[in-house]
Motif scaffolding. Structure first.
Motif, mmCIF file in Angstrom:
data_model
loop_
_atom_site.group_PDB
_atom_site.id
_atom_site.type_symbol
_atom_site.label_atom_id
_atom_site.label_comp_id
_atom_site.label_asym_id
_atom_site.label_seq_id
_atom_site.Cartn_x
_atom_site.Cartn_y
_atom_site.Cartn_z
ATOM 1 N N VAL A 402 0.841 -1.205 0.000
ATOM 2 C CA VAL A 402 0.000 0.000 0.000
ATOM 3 C C VAL A 402 0.870 1.247 0.000
ATOM 4 O O VAL A 402 0.478 2.293 -0.530
ATOM 5 C CB VAL A 402 -0.941 -0.026 1.228
ATOM 6 N N LEU A 403 2.065 1.147 0.573
ATOM 7 C CA LEU A 403 2.938 2.315 0.640
ATOM 8 C C LEU A 403 3.453 2.723 -0.736
ATOM 9 O O LEU A 403 3.860 3.859 -0.929
ATOM 10 C CB LEU A 403 4.136 2.018 1.554
ATOM 11 N N ASP A 404 3.456 1.797 -1.660
ATOM 12 C CA ASP A 404 3.958 2.089 -3.005
ATOM 13 C C ASP A 404 2.756 2.332 -3.915
ATOM 14 O O ASP A 404 1.959 1.429 -4.154
ATOM 15 C CB ASP A 404 4.798 0.901 -3.503
ATOM 16 N N ARG A 405 2.671 3.524 -4.433
ATOM 17 C CA ARG A 405 1.453 3.880 -5.166
ATOM 18 C C ARG A 405 1.224 2.989 -6.373
ATOM 19 O O ARG A 405 0.102 2.747 -6.773
ATOM 20 C CB ARG A 405 1.493 5.341 -5.607
ATOM 21 N N ARG A 406 2.312 2.482 -6.930
ATOM 22 C CA ARG A 406 2.161 1.675 -8.129
ATOM 23 C C ARG A 406 1.571 0.301 -7.819
ATOM 24 O O ARG A 406 1.071 -0.380 -8.699
ATOM 25 C CB ARG A 406 3.540 1.526 -8.774
ATOM 26 N N LEU A 407 1.683 -0.085 -6.559
ATOM 27 C CA LEU A 407 1.230 -1.425 -6.183
ATOM 28 C C LEU A 407 -0.109 -1.395 -5.468
ATOM 29 O O LEU A 407 -0.582 -2.417 -5.001
ATOM 30 C CB LEU A 407 2.286 -2.080 -5.282
ATOM 31 N N ARG A 408 -0.697 -0.208 -5.356
ATOM 32 C CA ARG A 408 -1.931 -0.104 -4.580
ATOM 33 C C ARG A 408 -3.088 -0.852 -5.226
ATOM 34 O O ARG A 408 -3.939 -1.387 -4.531
ATOM 35 C CB ARG A 408 -2.298 1.365 -4.396
ATOM 36 N N ALA A 409 -3.123 -0.871 -6.529
ATOM 37 C CA ALA A 409 -4.222 -1.594 -7.182
ATOM 38 C C ALA A 409 -4.151 -3.072 -6.838
ATOM 39 O O ALA A 409 -5.164 -3.698 -6.501
ATOM 40 C CB ALA A 409 -4.151 -1.395 -8.691
ATOM 41 N N LEU A 410 -2.947 -3.634 -6.888
ATOM 42 C CA LEU A 410 -2.792 -5.044 -6.511
ATOM 43 C C LEU A 410 -3.147 -5.235 -5.042
ATOM 44 O O LEU A 410 -3.847 -6.195 -4.687
ATOM 45 C CB LEU A 410 -1.352 -5.505 -6.754
ATOM 46 N N ALA A 411 -2.672 -4.314 -4.201
ATOM 47 C CA ALA A 411 -2.976 -4.440 -2.774
ATOM 48 C C ALA A 411 -4.484 -4.423 -2.545
ATOM 49 O O ALA A 411 -5.004 -5.167 -1.697
ATOM 50 C CB ALA A 411 -2.305 -3.310 -2.001
ATOM 51 N N ALA A 412 -5.180 -3.600 -3.316
ATOM 52 C CA ALA A 412 -6.642 -3.531 -3.165
ATOM 53 C C ALA A 412 -7.285 -4.855 -3.581
ATOM 54 O O ALA A 412 -8.172 -5.372 -2.897
ATOM 55 C CB ALA A 412 -7.194 -2.383 -4.005
ATOM 56 N N VAL A 413 -6.826 -5.425 -4.687
ATOM 57 C CA VAL A 413 -7.387 -6.701 -5.160
ATOM 58 C C VAL A 413 -7.144 -7.806 -4.122
ATOM 59 O O VAL A 413 -8.059 -8.555 -3.759
ATOM 60 C CB VAL A 413 -6.770 -7.093 -6.519
ATOM 61 N N VAL A 414 -5.920 -7.877 -3.631
ATOM 62 C CA VAL A 414 -5.588 -8.925 -2.659
ATOM 63 C C VAL A 414 -6.384 -8.725 -1.366
ATOM 64 O O VAL A 414 -6.892 -9.687 -0.780
ATOM 65 C CB VAL A 414 -4.066 -8.932 -2.385
ATOM 66 N N SER A 415 -6.499 -7.469 -0.941
ATOM 67 C CA SER A 415 -7.252 -7.200 0.291
ATOM 68 C C SER A 415 -8.708 -7.613 0.133
ATOM 69 O O SER A 415 -9.302 -8.210 1.041
ATOM 70 C CB SER A 415 -7.168 -5.714 0.640
ATOM 71 N N LEU A 416 -9.295 -7.285 -1.001
ATOM 72 C CA LEU A 416 -10.697 -7.668 -1.226
ATOM 73 C C LEU A 416 -10.849 -9.190 -1.233
ATOM 74 O O LEU A 416 -11.829 -9.731 -0.699
ATOM 75 C CB LEU A 416 -11.188 -7.085 -2.554
ATOM 76 N N GLN A 417 -9.890 -9.861 -1.812
ATOM 77 C CA GLN A 417 -9.974 -11.326 -1.860
ATOM 78 C C GLN A 417 -9.853 -11.907 -0.455
ATOM 79 O O GLN A 417 -10.595 -12.828 -0.099
ATOM 80 C CB GLN A 417 -8.865 -11.859 -2.777
ATOM 81 N N LEU A 418 -8.954 -11.353 0.345
ATOM 82 C CA LEU A 418 -8.830 -11.827 1.731
ATOM 83 C C LEU A 418 -10.114 -11.552 2.508
ATOM 84 O O LEU A 418 -10.559 -12.372 3.323
ATOM 85 C CB LEU A 418 -7.638 -11.149 2.400
ATOM 86 N N LEU A 419 -10.694 -10.395 2.253
ATOM 87 C CA LEU A 419 -11.960 -10.076 2.931
ATOM 88 C C LEU A 419 -13.054 -11.066 2.536
ATOM 89 O O LEU A 419 -13.885 -11.459 3.354
ATOM 90 C CB LEU A 419 -12.394 -8.647 2.584
ATOM 91 N N PHE A 420 -13.046 -11.456 1.261
ATOM 92 C CA PHE A 420 -14.035 -12.440 0.815
ATOM 93 C C PHE A 420 -13.835 -13.761 1.551
ATOM 94 O O PHE A 420 -14.796 -14.391 1.999
ATOM 95 C CB PHE A 420 -13.942 -12.646 -0.694
ATOM 96 N N TYR A 421 -12.580 -14.191 1.669
ATOM 97 C CA TYR A 421 -12.320 -15.447 2.378
ATOM 98 C C TYR A 421 -12.803 -15.339 3.829
ATOM 99 O O TYR A 421 -13.390 -16.276 4.367
ATOM 100 C CB TYR A 421 -10.827 -15.788 2.333
#
Lengths: 589, 149
Positions: A402-421
């Motif tokens: 999340v600290l790296d702006r370029r990786l925030r989209a991936l972080a968001a996808v992974v976070s949503l997937q973890l939330l789904f689990y």
């Protein structure tokens, strides 16, 4: 045909068929290995759609029928789809990390082909369904609907059993080692996608090699110790890895097609892939919206139409100066179709069949029970590292992304997937702790390859910035999720990045270089060339190369080529020549 | 391409690679050792392809495979054991007989629809209201027809 040969032939044929979508899926910025990933995914998804269509038409899956349908689809694609993008060449200068990754892949493949590391789920449902579908000549809904067959997860998507069934059709019998080959193929493609992500992120050579080697060996260790061959979890991991390069790149229509394909592939693979598909599509759409919203003021063209500043007809980048551009914030229809249509085409028939045959299991979901949270979290902590040799804790690196702006989209996808689990664990009608114990290590496989790779990217970028006496680049104002930097452009700390993204959104993906057509005399507040030149200078100051692996490109992107100042072009070329990633000069197709 | 990362970053990455390499070596060694001892008996929840119990079951079911018409509903019965043995034994049987519909003995609908019963290393009780007729001796088991008056 020997079963292993049949599996190889089926995989090759599907990749060839998928390559017919090259013009929509792959562009100059995509390396040969990543194109291979895209074409393969397209072939697998295409097969799934084809078999679904045969099932709806009441045609049995017999070898002549499937071959005829595949040939007809390929011929139609040949006739109607645009010619593929220019050819690229596979890398010929493998580094030490790539060598170790290949060795890890070979070890895993050997274990998989012995069937000794076959997943229990291959026996309990994936393999059984594949064998059954092969014998029945289609998805056997009567079998899936039997009361006692709840254990085969009758409501799961069917791509993997279909791959097994087609392999058995080609071989003339169902053979376990041949079926395991698909997991080895998925692992290989996953590594290719991660390599592309590292390349796209302009990671230093050492970090890229270390990341590829480390992730490959960690995955192989899990794949062997955790008995993963023949399961569908590799496919979900592959889907997320395949989405990583476009998530790291500016938003454009080709990226939307790549994300749409990865989403469709995930949705066709396993039920966990459906929310992953939704979050991939949603996050990419949000990035597109943010890019549009942040686009700078438009300018008027001679015909009165509004143009984004970066698409001003006076600029050399403008490919069609007479064509008015959309100006309202939003996403154009082709972009939206590329993003949404593949996943919708996969998901809707599956949902319809599940609903029609009453296959959805009651225990899958129930009311949310937040009181389970402490027990579930304790069970997750207990199982976090099951079979993962300590690498499971890599998921805790998510905040670093999340600290790296370029990786925030991936972080968001992974976070949503973890939330789904987490949601599933808090809502299932069976013992949630037992479910965590049985499933969580497999779920880690879905996310960990992308997270570990992205963590290396973040570490390398921060270290690189410090090395150069700079802080990591701040996010552009109002960019939100649009954290991507142009990979084939210089890093841009200022908001003109967003105009770039907006331009990409509107533009047709370049599949062949076009001569820039300058239109002199049109009003422009700032010369595009001088703007690019300044940007290139900034990029050199930041110490980032534009293209990390130009040798894998067949043709330079016309926009990128014209956007680069001569100085930055020289710099890129000299770095490419020095770079051990560089392959021999590309030959044009 | 960025310049090489600083020493601390390189050290972290080297440790990562070394750790992953050790993990892979250990897991591969364990898999090879497991393969070498695959003939040993093990609980049903730990069965794998090639293990002794699975091969025994495969030999038993080989005389059923292709003998019953496709889609026949069959009840499978096996003795109790540790680690929920009947469940896993039933699932392996379903895998090894993909052209049949294999029901566990405790499923009411399966018992009612079944016309055959496979008993593996156990003596079965007939479903309520029916009796069993032995039709085939299997290696380590028996195949019965379920007769309902």
């Amino acid at each position: 045909m020997p079963p292993l040969l049949a599996a190889v032939a089926a995989a090759t044929a599907l990749t060839f068929a998928g390559s017919r979508f090259a013009a929509a899926l792959a562009g100059p910025r995509d390396s040969a290995l990543y194109r291979l990933v895209l074409y393969t995914l397209a072939g697998w998804v295409g097969l799934h759609l084809l078999l679904t269509a045969l099932g709806l038409a009441g045609l049995p899956w017999r070898l002549p029928v499937v071959l005829a349908a595949l040939a007809a689809a390929t011929v139609l694609a040949w006739r109607w789809l645009p010619a593929p993008a220019g050819r690229t060449w596979l890398p010929s200068d493998l580094g030490w990390g790539e060598g170790l990754a290949l060795a890890a892949l070979a070890v895993f493949a050997a274990g998989a082909l012995s069937a000794w590391i076959a997943s229990p789920d291959f026996v309990f449902h994936w393999g059984l369904k594949g064998h059954r579908f092969y014998l029945a000549g289609g998805v056997d809904y009567g079998y899936l609907g039997a009361r006692w067959n709840w254990v085969v997860h009758p409501d799961y998507p069917t791509l993997l059993p279909e791959l097994f069934a087609v392999t058995a059709l080609a071989a003339g019998r169902f053979d376990e080692p041949a079926m395991m080959l698909w997991s080895a193929a998925a692992f290989a493609l996953l590594l290719a996608a991660l390599r592309e992500a590292l390349r796209r992120a302009a990671t230093s050579r050492f970090a890229a090699q270390a990341a590829l080697a480390g992730v490959a060996m960690a995955l192989a260790a899990y794949g062997i110790g955790g008995l993963s061959a023949g399961g569908a979890d590799w496919l979900i991991a592959l889907a997320l890895a395949a989405a990583l390069p476009p998530l790291l790149s500016p938003v454009d229509r080709r990226g939307a097609a790549q994300i749409g394909l990865a989403a469709a592939f995930a949705a066709a693979s396993k039920v966990e892939g459906v929310p992953l598909a939704a979050s991939l599509v949603g996050i990419y759409a949000a990035r597109a919206w943010a890019a549009r919203a942040a686009a700078p003021a438009r300018q008027s063209g001679p015909d009165g139409a509004k143009y984004p500043s970066s698409q001003d007809p006076s600029s050399q980048d403008s490919r069609d100066s007479r064509k008015p551009r959309k100006t309202s914030p939003g996403i154009d229809l082709r972009f939206a179709l590329a993003l949404v249509l593949p996943a919708a085409a996969v998901t809707l028939p599956w949902l319809a069949e599940v609903w029609h045959h009453h296959l959805f299991l009651d225990y899958n979901s129930g009311p949310l029970a937040p009181e389970r949270l402490p027990r579930v979290l304790a069970a997750i902590a207990d199982r976090m590292d099951e079979s993962w040799n300590g690498f499971g804790y890599g998921l805790l690196l998510l905040p670093l992304l999340v600290l790296d702006r370029r990786l925030r989209a991936l972080a968001a996808v992974v976070s949503l997937q973890l939330l789904f689990y987490l949601y599933v664990y808090l809502s299932v009608r069976i013992d949630a702790v037992a479910l965590v114990q049985a499933s969580f290590p497999r779920l880690v496989l879905h996310l960990l390859p992308a997270v570990l790779t992205a963590a290396v990217v973040a570490l390398d970028r921060r270290a690189g910035s410090r090395l150069e006496g700079q802080e990591p680049l701040p996010p552009p104002a109002g960019a939100g999720l649009d954290s991507a930097l142009a990979p084939d452009l210089a890093p841009e700390p200022e908001s003109d990045l967003d105009s770039e993204a907006a331009e990409d959104l509107d533009s047709d993906p370049p599949s062949a270089p076009e001569a820039p057509a300058p239109v002199p005399g049109l009003p422009s507040e700032r010369s595009e060339r001088s703007e690019r030149s300044e940007r290139s200078d900034r990029s050199e100051a930041a110490g980032s190369a534009a293209e990390s692996d130009p040798a894998e490109r067949s043709e330079p992107a016309p926009a990128a080529a014209s956007e680069r100042s001569p100085r930055s072009e020289r710099s890129v070329r000299s770095e490419a020549a020095d770079s051990p990633w560089a392959a021999p000069p590309p030959l044009r197709a | 391409m960025r310049p090489a990362p600083p020493p601390l970053c390189r050290l972290i990455l080297v440790l990562f690679v070394v750790w992953a390499g050790i993990a892979l070596a250990v897991r591969t060694g364990a898999a090879v050792a497991g393969w070498d001892s695959r003939g040993a008996d093990r609980p049903a929840c730990a069965w794998r392809f090639g293990t002794g119990p699975v091969e025994s079951l495969r030999r038993c079911l080989a005389r059923v495979e292709g003998w019953l018409p496709p889609d026949t509903v069959v009840v499978f019965v096996s003795p109790p054991g540790p680690c929920n043995a009947p469940f896993f034994c039933w699932r392996w049987t379903a895998y090894l007989l993909p052209d049949l519909e294999v029901s566990p003995p405790d499923d009411v609908e399966g018992r009612q629809r079944a016309s055959y019963l496979i008993a593996y290393r156990t003596r079965p009780a007939p479903p309520p209201g029916s009796h069993l007729v032995l039709v085939r001796q299997l290696e380590g088991g028996r195949l019965y027809r379920i007769d309902r008056p």
